[in-house]
Design an enzyme around this catalytic site. Structure first.
Site, PDB file in Angstrom:
ATOM      1  CG  ASP A  22      -1.657  -1.156   1.532  1.00  0.00           C
ATOM      2  OD1 ASP A  22      -1.575  -2.103   0.749  1.00  0.00           O
ATOM      3  OD2 ASP A  22      -2.343  -1.173   2.563  1.00  0.00           O
TER       4      ASP A  22
HETATM    5  C1  FRU Z   1      -4.088  -3.642   2.384  1.00  0.00           C
HETATM    6  C2  FRU Z   1      -3.527  -4.019   3.739  1.00  0.00           C
HETATM    7  C3  FRU Z   1      -3.957  -3.015   4.784  1.00  0.00           C
HETATM    8  C4  FRU Z   1      -2.885  -3.165   5.811  1.00  0.00           C
HETATM    9  C5  FRU Z   1      -1.664  -3.387   4.956  1.00  0.00           C
HETATM   10  C6  FRU Z   1      -0.600  -4.220   5.595  1.00  0.00           C
HETATM   11  O1  FRU Z   1      -3.345  -4.129   1.321  1.00  0.00           O
HETATM   12  O2  FRU Z   1      -3.954  -5.325   4.090  1.00  0.00           O
HETATM   13  O3  FRU Z   1      -5.262  -3.228   5.271  1.00  0.00           O
HETATM   14  O4  FRU Z   1      -2.735  -2.054   6.644  1.00  0.00           O
HETATM   15  O5  FRU Z   1      -2.118  -3.991   3.774  1.00  0.00           O
HETATM   16  O6  FRU Z   1       0.570  -4.189   4.812  1.00  0.00           O
END
Ligand code: FRU
Length: 540
Positions: A22
């Site tokens: 992300d």
């Molecule tokens: C989305 C996610 C978020 C989390 C992050 C962990 O891709 O699952 O909800 O904060 O990735 O890397």
């Protein structure tokens, strides 16, 4: 890192190696764009000690990689520093709110602030002594409470933010209030709740102008000139859904417009590999910019061999379409600085069944914009309402029927004999009382390699029977193709891994497989130069 990297991109954001997911806390601060991202420093796979990678830029295209901004170190984030956002508090003070996976793997919210505000790059961040600021409330799973949004300030001076949550298959956008940013109180009702979607990951909540301007709005603006957008990444669907609606701060209510009706009811930011997006308001250019993570579609073994996994989309400017019903997205203008070596085609007729090479550019890294002139839509093939389903229309059965108006579009990352190609195309149908257009990014022949995910991405949208032209832009970059139909009304991001169409052996074609001819009203294509990625070795 392996020597040969046919899939590493030239101008998309990538860390030097390992796993990225992300986008986190993008912001513009005192002349510098900051970008943070979920990063596993140890492997090209998701891991147990996720950190916030950090890079800075003056133009959102060329980047300097810095040391990690935050890493697991305390009981409240020892199992991972997950996604979150930045809010710039009065006095120009940025603050990170992020999710920590604590020593019990419970998800909690934490704060961090820059150690030294006069460091132009804000290299070092300090965790707040009162962390964790929030722990999972009752009615929410302990590992389903994460991804705080950028906060906004109401006219009462209080801060508000949304945190994604889950309970079983139900997803929720929980709302919190604070006067000092440290002590947060839950608002009794969620901003939004959904069934059968799983976790409401990476929510985003922001205002957009209703006047049809492309300008963006700062996150706290709330008046009659704006509507609001609530975006969620539904875990069960791995797609980005959003709602356009009205926000009533006095009741803390968000009411999505429900007058859309029909198959266009669901608004999806991008129909391809694009997830966990996050936007920010860019004070420098008065625009709202959206970043999204583009996940690999190859295997874990491939990722281990490549030594990396995950890209970011080219940042996109977002605004509300003049209809007030949906968002428009367009690559930020800065990407055009990388354009080189323009090739143009004007007023060329593409007879049914014909194909034309766009030669003279590096087809493995290119930016292509094409405007097609449509024939009379009345002639389009008829489908009944039960067939107005993008999955069906994109199926083998339909694809093999020769079309009337379309399929026409581009063959990107194609081998010379076209045995390998990714077709990004339109096809128009006449349905009862309306015309619909199928837009598809077809991966079925994207690679001769086996064991790759090669399903297609597609969507359909209504088109005006009087419409004379249709446009397509593709940003092609070795293993990613970001496609924008209808000037950014429809977006599809593809990840493909050709085995022949690599480097100089990649070609670009325009094609028309429909029986009716279409005219290339105008096509402009450019080779794309490599963006610069520098690395700061040591910060001490
Ligand atoms: C989305 C996610 C978020 C989390 C992050 C962990 O891709 O699952 O909800 O904060 O990735 O890397």
């Amino acid at each position: 890192v392996p020597q040969k990297q046919p899939y590493r991109t030239w101008y998309h954001f990538q860390p030097p190696q390992n796993w990225m997911n992300d986008p986190n806390g993008p912001m513009y601060y005192k002349g510098v764009y900051h970008f943070f991202y979920q990063f596993n420093p140890y492997a090209p796979t998701f891991g147990r000690h996720m950190v916030w990678g950090h890079s800075v830029s003056y133009d959102l295209i060329n980047w300097i990689h810095l040391n990690h901004a935050i890493e697991p170190s305390e009981s409240y984030d020892i199992n991972g520093c997950y996604s979150g956002s930045i809010t710039i508090l009065p006095g120009e003070k940025p603050i990170i709110m992020y999710t920590g996976s604590d020593s019990n793997k419970h998800q909690v919210q934490n704060l961090a602030v820059p150690k030294n505000l006069s460091d132009t790059f804000l290299r070092e961040w300090e965790k707040h002594p009162q962390n964790p600021i929030l722990i999972p409330p009752s009615g929410v799973e302990v590992d389903g409470f994460r991804d705080p949004t950028t906060a906004w300030q109401g006219s009462d001076g209080k801060w508000r933010m949304i945190i994604g949550a889950k309970n079983g298959d139900e997803g929720k956008a929980l709302l919190y209030h604070s006067e000092d940013f440290v002590n947060w109180k839950p608002f009794p009702n969620p901003m939004y709740a959904s069934e059968n979607t799983g976790m409401f990951e990476c929510p985003d909540f922001f205002p957009v102008y209703i006047s049809g301007t492309k300008n963006g709005v700062d996150t706290s603006v709330q008046n009659s000139s704006v509507k609001h957008v609530l975006k969620t990444s539904y875990q069960n669907k791995q797609l980005e859904y959003y709602f356009v609606g009205d926000y009533f701060p006095d009741q803390e209510k968000f009411v999505p417009d429900d007058d859309l009706g029909g198959p266009n009811l669901t608004l999806i930011l991008d129909h391809g590999s694009f997830y966990a997006s996050k936007s920010f308001f860019d004070y420098a250019k008065n625009r709202r910019i959206l970043w999204g993570w583009s996940q690999e579609c190859d295997t874990t073994q491939d990722d281990n061999e490549k030594g990396w996994a995950g890209l970011q989309s080219i940042p996109r400017q977002v605004w509300l379409d003049a209809s007030g019903k949906m968002l428009m997205q367009w690559p930020i203008e800065e990407v055009e600085k990388l354009r080189d070596n323009q090739i143009s085609i004007k007023g060329e007729k593409l007879a049914g069944g014909s194909i034309l090479e766009v030669s003279g550019i590096t087809a493995s890294q290119a930016d292509v914009e094409v405007l097609f002139e449509l024939p009379e839509l009345e002639n389009a093939e008829f489908i009944d309402e039960s067939e107005v389903d993008p999955h069906l229309l994109c199926s083998e059965e339909y694809a093999s029927r020769s079309g009337i108006i379309g399929p026409f579009g581009l063959l990107a990352l194609a081998s010379e004999d076209q045995t390998e190609h990714t077709a990004i195309f339109f096809r128009i149908y006449r349905a009862p009382n309306r015309f619909v257009c199928l837009m598809c990014s077809d991966h079925r022949r994207s690679s001769l390699r086996q064991n790759l995910e090669k399903s297609s991405y597609r969507t359909i949208f209504d088109i005006d029977p009087k419409q004379k032209t249709i446009s397509l832009r593709c940003l092609i970059d070795r293993s990613i193709i970001e496609s924008f139909g209808e000037k950014g009304r429809i977006c599809i991001t593809s990840r493909v891994y050709p085995s022949l169409a690599i480097d100089k052996d990649a070609h670009l074609y325009v094609f028309n497989n429909g029986r009716q001819s279409v005219v290339i009203s105008e096509l402009n294509a450019w080779s794309m130069k490599q963006a610069e990625f520098g690395q700061e070795q040591s910060i001490k």
